[in-house]
Scaffold this active site. Structure first.
Site, short mmCIF file in Angstrom:
data_model
loop_
_atom_site.label_atom_id
_atom_site.label_comp_id
_atom_site.label_asym_id
_atom_site.label_seq_id
_atom_site.Cartn_x
_atom_site.Cartn_y
_atom_site.Cartn_z
N GLU A 91 0.81 -1.20 0.00
CA GLU A 91 0.00 0.00 0.00
C GLU A 91 0.86 1.27 0.00
O GLU A 91 1.93 1.31 0.60
CB GLU A 91 -0.94 -0.01 1.20
N CYS A 104 3.46 8.41 1.43
CA CYS A 104 4.01 7.41 2.35
C CYS A 104 4.22 6.12 1.56
O CYS A 104 3.28 5.53 1.04
CB CYS A 104 3.01 7.22 3.50
N CYS A 111 6.61 -7.33 7.00
CA CYS A 111 7.76 -6.90 7.79
C CYS A 111 8.10 -8.02 8.77
O CYS A 111 7.21 -8.60 9.39
CB CYS A 111 7.44 -5.62 8.56
N CYS A 115 6.66 -5.76 15.33
CA CYS A 115 6.28 -4.88 16.44
C CYS A 115 4.84 -5.22 16.80
O CYS A 115 4.00 -5.41 15.90
CB CYS A 115 6.43 -3.41 16.03
N CYS A 118 1.64 -3.16 15.40
CA CYS A 118 1.65 -2.79 13.99
C CYS A 118 0.96 -3.84 13.13
O CYS A 118 1.28 -5.03 13.22
CB CYS A 118 3.10 -2.59 13.53
N GLU A 165 10.29 -2.46 6.93
CA GLU A 165 11.40 -1.75 7.58
C GLU A 165 12.38 -1.36 6.48
O GLU A 165 13.10 -2.22 5.94
CB GLU A 165 12.05 -2.67 8.63
N SER A 218 11.53 5.04 15.46
CA SER A 218 10.38 4.56 16.22
C SER A 218 10.83 4.13 17.60
O SER A 218 11.37 3.04 17.77
CB SER A 218 9.74 3.39 15.48
N LEU A 219 10.61 4.99 18.58
CA LEU A 219 11.10 4.70 19.93
C LEU A 219 10.04 3.96 20.75
O LEU A 219 10.28 2.86 21.23
CB LEU A 219 11.51 6.03 20.59
N ASN A 295 -3.43 3.58 16.05
CA ASN A 295 -4.49 3.28 15.09
C ASN A 295 -4.83 1.80 15.18
O ASN A 295 -3.98 0.96 14.86
CB ASN A 295 -4.04 3.63 13.67
N CYS A 338 -1.16 5.38 9.94
CA CYS A 338 0.08 4.72 10.35
C CYS A 338 -0.23 3.37 10.99
O CYS A 338 -1.07 3.29 11.88
CB CYS A 338 0.80 5.51 11.42
N1 SAH Z 1 9.31 0.12 9.84
C1 SAH Z 1 9.49 1.52 10.02
C2 SAH Z 1 8.60 2.34 9.12
C3 SAH Z 1 7.17 1.90 8.95
S1 SAH Z 1 6.11 2.08 10.30
C4 SAH Z 1 9.30 1.89 11.47
O1 SAH Z 1 8.88 1.06 12.25
O2 SAH Z 1 9.65 3.02 11.83
C5 SAH Z 1 5.82 3.84 10.37
C6 SAH Z 1 5.41 4.36 11.74
O3 SAH Z 1 4.08 3.92 12.09
C7 SAH Z 1 6.32 3.86 12.84
O4 SAH Z 1 6.66 4.88 13.74
C8 SAH Z 1 5.45 2.84 13.51
O5 SAH Z 1 5.87 2.57 14.79
C9 SAH Z 1 4.09 3.48 13.43
N2 SAH Z 1 3.00 2.52 13.68
C10 SAH Z 1 3.02 1.20 13.49
N3 SAH Z 1 1.83 0.66 13.85
C11 SAH Z 1 1.05 1.67 14.29
C12 SAH Z 1 -0.30 1.75 14.75
N4 SAH Z 1 -1.07 0.68 14.82
N5 SAH Z 1 -0.77 2.96 15.11
C13 SAH Z 1 0.00 4.07 14.98
N6 SAH Z 1 1.27 4.06 14.54
C14 SAH Z 1 1.80 2.87 14.18
FE1 SF4 Z 2 7.88 -3.39 10.81
FE2 SF4 Z 2 7.80 -0.77 11.38
FE3 SF4 Z 2 5.60 -2.30 11.66
FE4 SF4 Z 2 7.68 -2.59 13.32
S1 SF4 Z 2 6.38 -0.76 13.11
S2 SF4 Z 2 6.53 -4.27 12.35
S3 SF4 Z 2 9.40 -2.27 11.97
S4 SF4 Z 2 6.65 -1.84 9.76
#
Ligand code: SAH
Ligand code: SF4
Length: 379
Positions: A91, A104, A111, A115, A118, A165, A218-219, A295, A338
């Site tokens: 997407e 984006c 991935c 996480c 996500c 990622e 992404s902290l 989200n 996101c």
């Molecule tokens: N893999 C990379 C980039 C893609 S994710 C990363 O993790 O940084 C892009 C951003 O969306 C990241 O900061 C991620 O932590 C955030 N994200 C992932 N799942 C989410 C969710 N369910 N709600 C809000 N933000 C989310």
């Molecule tokens: Fe992958 Fe980023 Fe989602 Fe973590 S937040 S699973 S690194 S896409």
């Protein structure tokens, strides 16, 4: 073999032209037609002599992923679902704002980093996207949105924040970003191109030398124990190492700060104590903090923090002299926000199955370790 010119950067196009016995300036012409004009038909390249055009038809293509579906949300956010073959789809999302438009872009089908909050992480992992599939997303969106010159085209910013990622697909992502920056292609400035990573420390250092663009990290947690659970790659690259890499990155970055992303999960990482701990943690890193309301997606166990909790968390950070913003949620009614991007992933890692087992057993730590092992195998 037929070459897909969409995936070639300036060096690649020059090599291709040399292979045809053509002069290097042809590479520049081709790049302008493909990326500036958004052309995929060699016969439209009017300043290229007919015999060469005919040869190009024989030996090359300009092929982007096929658009499966295009959706527009009431707030103007647009989402494209793109077929990348063998049952996988990715997407791409365009977010219009008053003074800018942000695209984006996805970097992988799925991935492997898993996480826990996500949607893409829940989908598992199939493969890295090719350069053509990555730059193809910009090419498609730019065409759909009407292209235009750098000053007035709808896409002013690109964020590598879609599925996957980006630093785990290093070579292809860097080549695609070089194209985004190239004067003859999209001519984006490094400041308007942001890569978001979950924290692959050695790759952050490589990026610094190969293609320093704006960096988002992404902290999501103020301590290793919690981050180990939310972002399993933290077991391999803990917070201290990650922050040190951020400081090193800033030396060459186009912006003098790193953007820390922090998704707020109700009752998990959103307390006042955690905000204070976060402020202490990032004290020595020039940074801004972007708070992201969680989200939700089907099957998740997390909830979005209440607006009061978000405001309180931000207040604590501001009191500690940090710049903290709250990301506006866009496109969530078309699952384009996101972390909601799911596409379609033919999972090769059996992640979905393990996550289901883990949810049933309530065993987060074991799954985190499994994800780290998997990444090691993939690296
Ligand atoms: N893999 C990379 C980039 C893609 S994710 C990363 O993790 O940084 C892009 C951003 O969306 C990241 O900061 C991620 O932590 C955030 N994200 C992932 N799942 C989410 C969710 N369910 N709600 C809000 N933000 C989310
Ligand atoms: Fe992958 Fe980023 Fe989602 Fe973590 S937040 S699973 S690194 S896409």
């Amino acid at each position: 073999m037929t070459a897909n010119l969409l995936g070639l950067d300036s060096g690649g196009l020059r090599e291709f032209c040399a292979g045809l016995g053509e002069r290097p300036y042809r590479a520049q012409q081709l790049m302008r037609w493909i990326h500036r004009a958004g052309v995929d038909d060699f016969s439209a390249m009017t300043d290229i002599a007919r015999p060469l055009r005919e040869r190009l038809v024989q030996e090359a293509v300009i092929a982007a992923p096929r658009i499966v579906q295009e959706t527009t949300a009431p707030d103007g956010t647009r989402k494209w679902l793109l077929d990348v073959g063998t049952g996988n789809a990715i997407e791409t999302v365009f977010i219009p704002e008053t003074n800018r438009g942000t695209l984006c872009i996805s970097s992988q089908a799925g991935c492997a980093l898993a996480c826990t909050f996500c949607s893409t992480g829940h989908q598992g992992f199939n493969r890295n996207l090719t350069v053509a599939e990555i730059i193809g997303q910009l090419w498609i969106a730019n065409r759909a949105l009407g292209g235009g010159s750098v000053q007035d085209r709808p896409i002013s910013n690109v964020v590598m924040m879609g599925m996957g990622e980006p630093l785990a697909n290093f070579e292809s992502v860097v080549t695609a970003m070089q194209l985004m920056l190239d004067d003859n292609a999209y001519n984006l400035s490094r400041r308007r191109l942001t890569l978001s990573t979950s924290g692959l420390v050695p790759a952050i250092d490589r990026l610094r030398d190969a293609c320093p663009v704006a960096l988002a990290v992404s902290l999501h947690a103020p301590d290793d124990a919690l981050r180990d659970e939310l972002v399993p790659i933290n077991r391999k690259y803990p917070i201290k190492d990650l922050l040190a890499a951020c400081v090193r990155y800033i030396e060459k970055a186009p912006r003098d700060f790193v953007m820390f992303e922090y998704v707020l999960l109700d009752g998990v990482n959103d307390s006042v104590e955690q905000a204070r701990a976060l402020a202490r943690l990032v004290r020595r890193v020039p940074c801004k903090i972007n708070l992201i309301p969680f989200n939700p997606f089907p099957g998740t166990r997390y909830r979005r923090s209440a607006p009061q909790a978000v405001a309180r968390f931000r207040e604590v950070l501001m009191q500690a002299d940090l710049i903290a913003t709250v990301r506006k949620t866009r496109g969530d009614d078309i699952a384009a926000a996101c972390g909601q991007l799911a596409g379609q992933v033919q999972d090769k890692t059996r992640r979905k199955l393990r996550l289901q087992q883990r949810t049933a057993a309530g065993n987060g730590a074991a799954a985190g370790r499994a994800a780290t092992n998997e990444l090691e195998a993939a690296e």
